[in-house]
Design a protein around this motif. Structure first.
Motif, PDB file in Angstrom:
ATOM      1  N   GLU A 122       1.166  -1.294   0.269  1.00 29.83           N
ATOM      2  CA  GLU A 122      -0.065  -0.191   0.030  1.00 29.83           C
ATOM      3  C   GLU A 122       0.911   1.440  -0.286  1.00 29.83           C
ATOM      4  O   GLU A 122      -0.037   2.098  -0.680  1.00 29.83           O
ATOM      5  CB  GLU A 122      -0.726   0.288   1.038  1.00 29.83           C
ATOM      6  N   ARG A 126       0.958   4.321  -2.705  1.00 27.26           N
ATOM      7  CA  ARG A 126       0.738   5.373  -2.195  1.00 27.26           C
ATOM      8  C   ARG A 126       1.809   6.630  -3.071  1.00 27.26           C
ATOM      9  O   ARG A 126       1.626   7.363  -3.811  1.00 27.26           O
ATOM     10  CB  ARG A 126       0.701   6.081  -0.715  1.00 27.26           C
ATOM     11  N   GLN A 130       1.926   9.635  -6.200  1.00 28.62           N
ATOM     12  CA  GLN A 130       1.929  10.877  -5.342  1.00 28.62           C
ATOM     13  C   GLN A 130       2.945  11.144  -6.759  1.00 28.62           C
ATOM     14  O   GLN A 130       3.057  12.491  -7.462  1.00 28.62           O
ATOM     15  CB  GLN A 130       2.601  11.473  -4.171  1.00 28.62           C
TER      16      GLN A 130
END
Length: 191
Positions: A122, A126, A130
């Motif tokens: 995860e 992430r 970004q």
């Protein structure tokens, strides 16, 4: 086969050899022929793909029916329609193989399972999302605030060597200009 994927994710997180084996297990190896459609506008995107070899064009058709290329995905890049994937809506994007290509594909449900069983995955996605958001912001700023000459130079810097793998029309579509205008830019831009 998965060495390139390991190198890619190692930029963001560290996985033990055992964790990496668990991570790649749900990925499916797929080959695509030149001009093969990976995702068609109107279909739901149910995957993310990591490009091992080859080149893909991610694009949409504008109101006049002209292709507008968002980006090209080459070795070490990811392909998906994130809006369709996350929101379970029909895609407005198309993904086509521009060359014979090889991809590691992961289904949405398998990725969600990895999130539950491997928290560091995860974190990986992430961070990747970004970085993707930053790249998208820069692309928008470039398209709206820079001359075509500067966008062309940025393209050459972002995708070194890719211009030789693409048609002039494909490069022009990425730059948001006609291929005739691209010819003029190529003549005056020092390389």
């Amino acid at each position: 086969m998965s060495d390139l994927l390991l190198k890619n994710i190692s930029q963001y997180i560290h996985l033990s050899e055992e964790d990496f084996k668990q991570f790649v297990k749900p990925f499916e190896y797929k080959k695509f022929k030149k001009k093969e459609v990976v995702l068609k506008e109107g279909d739901c995107c149910l995957f993310e793909g990591f490009v091992l070899n080859g080149c893909f064009k991610i694009y949409y058709l504008n109101e006049k029916g002209f292709e507008q290329t968002l980006y090209f995905a080459v070795e070490g890049w990811w392909i998906t329609d994130i809006d369709s994937l996350i929101n379970n809506v029909p895609s407005i994007l198309n993904i086509d193989a521009l060359e014979e290509s090889e991809v590691l594909m992961i289904a949405k449900k398998d990725k969600e399972h990895l999130y539950e069983t491997m928290p560091q995955i995860e974190k990986l996605f992430r961070i990747m999302n970004q970085k993707s958001s930053v790249a998208l912001q820069r692309r928008i700023l470039s398209l709206t605030g820079k001359t075509a000459d500067k966008r062309y130079l940025e393209f050459l810097e972002k995708y070194p060597g890719l211009e030789q793998r693409l048609t002039q029309q494909q490069v022009a579509s990425y730059l948001g200009i006609t291929h005739e205008f691209l010819s003029k830019i190529r003549k005056k831009v020092p390389l």
